[in-house]
Enzyme design. Structure first.
Site, PDB file in Angstrom:
ATOM      1  N   ASP A 155     -10.619  -6.137  14.948  1.00  0.00           N
ATOM      2  CA  ASP A 155     -10.204  -5.468  13.715  1.00  0.00           C
ATOM      3  C   ASP A 155     -10.386  -3.947  13.824  1.00  0.00           C
ATOM      4  OD1 ASP A 155      -9.565  -4.886  11.118  1.00  0.00           O
ATOM      5  OD2 ASP A 155     -11.031  -6.245  10.213  1.00  0.00           O
ATOM      6  N   ASP A 213      -4.635  -6.375   3.790  1.00  0.00           N
ATOM      7  CA  ASP A 213      -5.278  -7.631   3.390  1.00  0.00           C
ATOM      8  C   ASP A 213      -4.566  -8.382   2.257  1.00  0.00           C
ATOM      9  OD1 ASP A 213      -7.043  -6.526   5.156  1.00  0.00           O
ATOM     10  OD2 ASP A 213      -8.820  -6.911   3.942  1.00  0.00           O
TER      11      ASP A 213
HETATM   12  C1  GLA Z   1     -10.570  -6.120   7.151  1.00  0.00           C
HETATM   13  C2  GLA Z   1      -9.690  -7.299   7.546  1.00  0.00           C
HETATM   14  C3  GLA Z   1     -10.124  -8.541   6.795  1.00  0.00           C
HETATM   15  C4  GLA Z   1     -11.598  -8.821   7.094  1.00  0.00           C
HETATM   16  C5  GLA Z   1     -12.452  -7.612   6.748  1.00  0.00           C
HETATM   17  C6  GLA Z   1     -13.894  -7.788   7.203  1.00  0.00           C
HETATM   18  O1  GLA Z   1     -10.369  -5.760   5.826  1.00  0.00           O
HETATM   19  O2  GLA Z   1      -8.339  -7.018   7.293  1.00  0.00           O
HETATM   20  O3  GLA Z   1      -9.333  -9.655   7.169  1.00  0.00           O
HETATM   21  O4  GLA Z   1     -11.726  -9.149   8.449  1.00  0.00           O
HETATM   22  O5  GLA Z   1     -11.935  -6.430   7.367  1.00  0.00           O
HETATM   23  O6  GLA Z   1     -14.685  -6.676   6.951  1.00  0.00           O
END
Ligand code: GLA
Length: 387
Positions: A155, A213
């Site tokens: 990520d 997200d």
């Molecule tokens: C980002 C990702 C989410 C999750 C969070 C965790 O926002 O897009 O899917 O993994 O980080 O902190």
């Protein structure tokens, strides 16, 4: 998420790199040792966020087996952010106190016939502020392999850099994973910046987030899901567009809305990572997640991502061609009241006369000529197979 930098500036190097990488993808494209069909499983983030721990993960694994989800194809049990502890003197990452023994947890998950996933960042910090892998890529890959990890979500978070730097960083971790000799699904998460779909396969991505997200909200889910239009040519066996994890069963959408979510993700050949509290799931949630005829579309061996073939205001028709020559067709109503939606056989690539089966109702509807029209509820879907 709060740490991320979003640079949508297209420099010359960006454009050059996209050009080169598009060419490179034919050479370096991810093989299909893993993720030949879109990965299926569960991820801790959407429901538990930072409240994830060893017990939660074990309970998820138990329920995946006892509920029938495993039999339906849900195999990966993925720990998202917030598992990370400190590095030791030589830089080896340790889990925090919520995960006393990661190897034992992996053994437990494996003993159920399931696979274990984990999470990190190419930056120094994860989105929730824990240790990322920056500068420790090889060490971390070795640690994960030693624990028995089968899937890594990587990520962007605190990473800093243009698209060339991103490509280098994601490739670095992919190479480190390959070097371990353990098959590990590589999931890119950088929210769909810089046309990631055009270069993710060239850095070994088995899946890549195409969006920011998701949340447990119809408008957000619909914005992400229907917004996948046009990305279909970038997906295929071993490499998939990922419009984010499922919210089915988290409680803030209606049943029609959750069926829309599930239908759309399956037509899109999207990864199916349940994001609910499995131990407290209702029979209806389980039925939505495990309808074999619906999941079967997602997992179809041809691996073709569906596309939108018709739109009339809020009414949309999406089609996914299947390996047996039939077509999965979603008739969606994004409007605010029940309305009839028509799928014209010419649009969906079916013959003049065809059998239509309703996949949610699990019912043959008969032979139709030229078109199929049905009433679709507000925010709902009728999902059919046309043969
Ligand atoms: C980002 C990702 C989410 C999750 C969070 C965790 O926002 O897009 O899917 O993994 O980080 O902190």
């Amino acid at each position: 998420m709060n740490l991320r930098i979003t640079s949508r500036h297209w420099s010359l190097s960006t454009v050059l790199c996209l050009f080169i990488c598009a060419g490179a993808s034919t050479v370096l494209a991810q093989d299909t040792t893993v993720a030949r069909t879109p990965p299926m499983g569960w991820n801790s983030w959407n429901h538990f966020a930072c409240k994830v721990n060893d017990q939660v993960v074990r309970a998820a694994a138990d329920t995946i087996v006892s509920s029938g989800m495993k039999a339906a194809g849900y195999i990966y049990v993925n720990i998202d952010d917030c598992w990370e502890g400190k590095r030791d003197d030589v830089g080896i990452i340790r889990a925090n106190e919520k995960f006393p023994d990661m190897r034992a947890l992996a053994d437990y998950v494996h003993s159920q016939g399931l696979k274990l996933g984990i999470y990190s960042s190419p930056g120094p910090k994860t989105c929730a502020g824990f240790e990322g892998s920056f500068g420790h890529e090889e060490q971390d890959a070795q640690t994960y392999a030693g624990w028995g990890i089968d899937y890594l979500k990587y990520d962007y978070c605190s990473f800093r850099g243009d698209v060339a730097a991103q490509i280098a960083a994601y490739k670095k971790m992919h190479d480190a994973l390959v070097k371990t000799g353990r098959p590990i699904v590589f999931s890119l998460c950088q929210y769909g910046m810089d046309r990631v779909w055009a270069w993710a396969p060239s850095v070994g991505g088995n899946l890549w987030r195409t969006t920011d997200d998701i949340s447990d909200d119809y408008d957000r889910m619909a914005y992400l899901g229907f917004g996948q239009k046009g990305l279909e040519r970038f997906a295929g066996p071993g490499h998939w567009n990922d419009p984010d994890m499922l919210e089915v069963g988290n409680g803030k959408m209606t049943s029609d809305e959750y069926r829309t979510h599930m239908s759309l993700w399956c037509l899109l050949a999207a990864p199916l990572l349940a994001g609910n509290d499995l131990a407290k799931m209702s029979p209806e949630t389980l039925a939505i997640l495990t309808n074999s005829e619906v999941v079967g579309l997602d997992q179809d061996s041809a691996g073709i991502q569906g596309r939108r073939v018709a739109q009339e205001g809020p009414l949309e028709v999406w089609v996914k061609p299947l390996a047996d020559g039939s077509k999965a067709v979603g008739l969606f109503n994004r409007g605010e009241s029940i309305m009839p939606v028509t799928a014209y056989f010419q649009d969906v690539g079916a013959g003049e006369s065809a059998d239509v089966r309703d996949l949610w109702a699990r019912k043959d509807l008969g032979v139709f000529k030229g078109q199929f029209t049905t009433q679709v509820p507000k925010h709902g879907v009728v999902l059919v197979k046309i043969k």
